[in-house]
Write a protein that holds these residues in place. Structure first.
Motif, PDB file in Angstrom:
ATOM      1  N   CYS A 136     -13.225   7.152  -3.229  1.00  0.00           N
ATOM      2  CA  CYS A 136     -12.505   7.263  -1.484  1.00  0.00           C
ATOM      3  C   CYS A 136     -13.508   8.049  -0.977  1.00  0.00           C
ATOM      4  O   CYS A 136     -14.460   6.959   0.238  1.00  0.00           O
ATOM      5  N   LYS A 137     -14.439   8.870  -1.729  1.00  0.00           N
ATOM      6  CA  LYS A 137     -15.693   8.850  -1.147  1.00  0.00           C
ATOM      7  C   LYS A 137     -16.824   8.029  -0.688  1.00  0.00           C
ATOM      8  O   LYS A 137     -17.738   8.209   0.089  1.00  0.00           O
ATOM      9  N   ALA A 138     -17.040   6.872  -1.469  1.00  0.00           N
ATOM     10  CA  ALA A 138     -17.925   5.869  -1.655  1.00  0.00           C
ATOM     11  C   ALA A 138     -17.329   4.845  -0.929  1.00  0.00           C
ATOM     12  O   ALA A 138     -17.665   4.220  -0.612  1.00  0.00           O
ATOM     13  N   GLN A 139     -16.115   5.077  -0.067  1.00  0.00           N
ATOM     14  CA  GLN A 139     -15.405   3.928   0.085  1.00  0.00           C
ATOM     15  C   GLN A 139     -15.266   2.729   0.032  1.00  0.00           C
ATOM     16  O   GLN A 139     -15.679   1.399   0.476  1.00  0.00           O
ATOM     17  N   LEU A 140     -14.221   3.258  -1.306  1.00  0.00           N
ATOM     18  CA  LEU A 140     -14.136   1.414  -1.785  1.00  0.00           C
ATOM     19  C   LEU A 140     -12.748   0.920  -1.467  1.00  0.00           C
ATOM     20  O   LEU A 140     -12.038   2.210  -1.417  1.00  0.00           O
ATOM     21  N   LYS A 141     -12.658   0.226  -1.397  1.00  0.00           N
ATOM     22  CA  LYS A 141     -11.328  -0.133  -0.499  1.00  0.00           C
ATOM     23  C   LYS A 141      -9.902  -0.401  -2.029  1.00  0.00           C
ATOM     24  O   LYS A 141      -9.040   0.406  -1.825  1.00  0.00           O
ATOM     25  N   ARG A 170      -9.028   3.802  -2.589  1.00  0.00           N
ATOM     26  CA  ARG A 170      -8.268   3.434  -1.417  1.00  0.00           C
ATOM     27  C   ARG A 170      -6.408   3.574  -1.576  1.00  0.00           C
ATOM     28  O   ARG A 170      -5.663   4.021  -2.075  1.00  0.00           O
TER      29      ARG A 170
END
Length: 412
Positions: A386-391, A394
């Motif tokens: 989530c920190k790396a903004q990987l869908k 999430r």
């Protein structure tokens, strides 16, 4: 006195042999060679007539030394082996085989073939009958080299295509090698034993000439004949053959089921699991889950992304449908005391995330279902994702949180 002399002589021989053993253990090949020379010289003065034991030792020790000695040459090794062949007829064929192996390891295929041919023509009264099995080995290895020559001619033919008379000569030579190889390879695989390389070559010959029924018979015999020792490779070869022939899923599953019973950690268990998962029969899908869980019990599978993907996919399907949660529970009950430390520690979460994010995703999904949203592995990986903004990470977090009650049901 004579007795005292014999006693001292025996002691000195034993001491020399002990020094040789010590040098071999310490890989001091030059020192071992010097002591072996002394040992041989001592034996020449020995009148006890106990030559059978020492000649065996000289052969074994001498071979080991020459194999590793930095200054030994192929010529010296061959000379030594020729001397060993004359020490005793009982070991003649064994020495010939070892000589051939050494020649092959050094790329001297023609010399090896020549030695096998000479050994095959060897005769010595009753010893010939006693050493029948060793003679069959000699013939089998000659068949293996005939197969090697056949394979070379085949490649030449396939590379150049149809090219008139030159190809006709190559094809005739190739068929000649085929006939010689087939006869000797067929003979050795009749004897109960582990003959993997011979079986593979013989089946290759049969398949090339379209004799698929004979190839199938050979592989079935090798895999299922109770006189042969249990051999996982026999079932691998049969499965690969059936796959090449486009056999039914039922036949392929049957072959892999036996392989699973013998070696549950075999790499083909991924293929087995995939076929079982696609089955419409509940019993087979249940077996598929067991197969992949069992494979992941082994350390060699810990970081196998395909295996974790298979397990994650099947567990996700079960969780969404809420059917057969008891399957997961049954598998987990025997593993819940040791899998968390074995697969799902925070240390492994960090390492897997750094080295293979796809692996960490699949493992995190499994960990979240089995151990819940508070699992160390799941928490670390989902947080990093989530920190790396990987869908996908999430979505992973949402899925596990939404189905956390499944964990409670599985854990009991």
């Amino acid at each position: 006195s004579s007795n005292e002399h014999k006693l001292n002589f025996t002691k000195s021989k034993e001491a020399c042999l002990s020094y040789i053993q010590d040098a071999l253990l310490q890989k001091q090949w030059k020192r071992a060679a010097e002591f072996l020379t002394c040992y041989v010289e001592a034996l020449e003065k020995d009148y006890s007539r106990e030559h059978i034991g020492p000649s065996e030792m000289i052969w074994r020790i001498g071979t080991e030394i020459l194999w590793h000695h930095s200054q030994s040459s192929m010529k010296e090794f061959s000379c030594f082996m020729e001397q060993m062949k004359t020490l005793g007829v009982k070991r003649y064929l064994k020495v010939c085989l070892e000589h051939v192996f050494h020649l092959l390891c050094n790329g001297q295929i023609d010399e090896a073939y020549q030695n096998l041919s000479l050994a095959e023509s060897w005769r010595f009264g009753e010893q010939t009958a006693i050493q029948d099995k060793e003679m069959k080995l000699i013939q089998a290895y000659r068949g293996l080299l005939d197969y090697h020559n056949w394979s070379k001619q085949k490649n030449i033919l396939l590379e150049h295509g149809e090219d008139g008379f030159s190809d006709l000569a190559v094809e005739q030579e190739m068929h000649g090698y085929f006939r010689k190889a087939a006869v000797n390879l067929k003979e050795i695989i009749k004897i109960p034993g582990v003959w993997d390389v011979f079986v593979k070559c013989y089946v290759d010959l049969l398949e090339f000439y379209g004799d698929h029924n004979e190839a199938r018979q050979v592989l079935n015999e090798y895999a299922y004949n109770s006189k042969f020792p249990a051999n996982p490779n026999a079932h691998v070869y049969l499965y690969q053959f059936l796959k090449r022939q486009g056999e039914s899923k039922k036949s392929l599953i049957s072959a892999l089921k036996i392989l699973h019973d013998i070696v549950p950690s075999h790499e083909l268990m991924i293929d087995f699991n995939t076929m079982l998962q696609k089955s419409k029969k509940r019993k087979k899908r249940r077996l598929g889950l067991e197969v992949i869980f069992t494979a992941l019990d082994y350390a060699g599978w810990k970081e196998n992304a395909k295996a974790w993907s298979c397990l994650a996919r099947q567990m996700k399907q079960i969780v969404i449908s809420e059917k057969h949660l008891d399957w997961i529970k049954q598998e987990w009950n025997s593993r819940k005391d040791w899998w968390p430390a074995f697969h799902f520690s925070r240390y492994l979460a960090k390492r897997n995330w750094q080295e293979n994010k796809s692996l960490s995703y699949e493992k995190a999904l499994v960990a979240g279902i089995l151990l819940g949203k508070d699992c160390k592995y799941f928490k670390y990986v989902s947080h990093q994702g989530c920190k790396a903004q990987l869908k996908r990470f999430r979505m992973l977090k949402k899925f596990v949180n939404r189905h956390n009650l499944v964990y409670l049901r599985i854990s009991g």
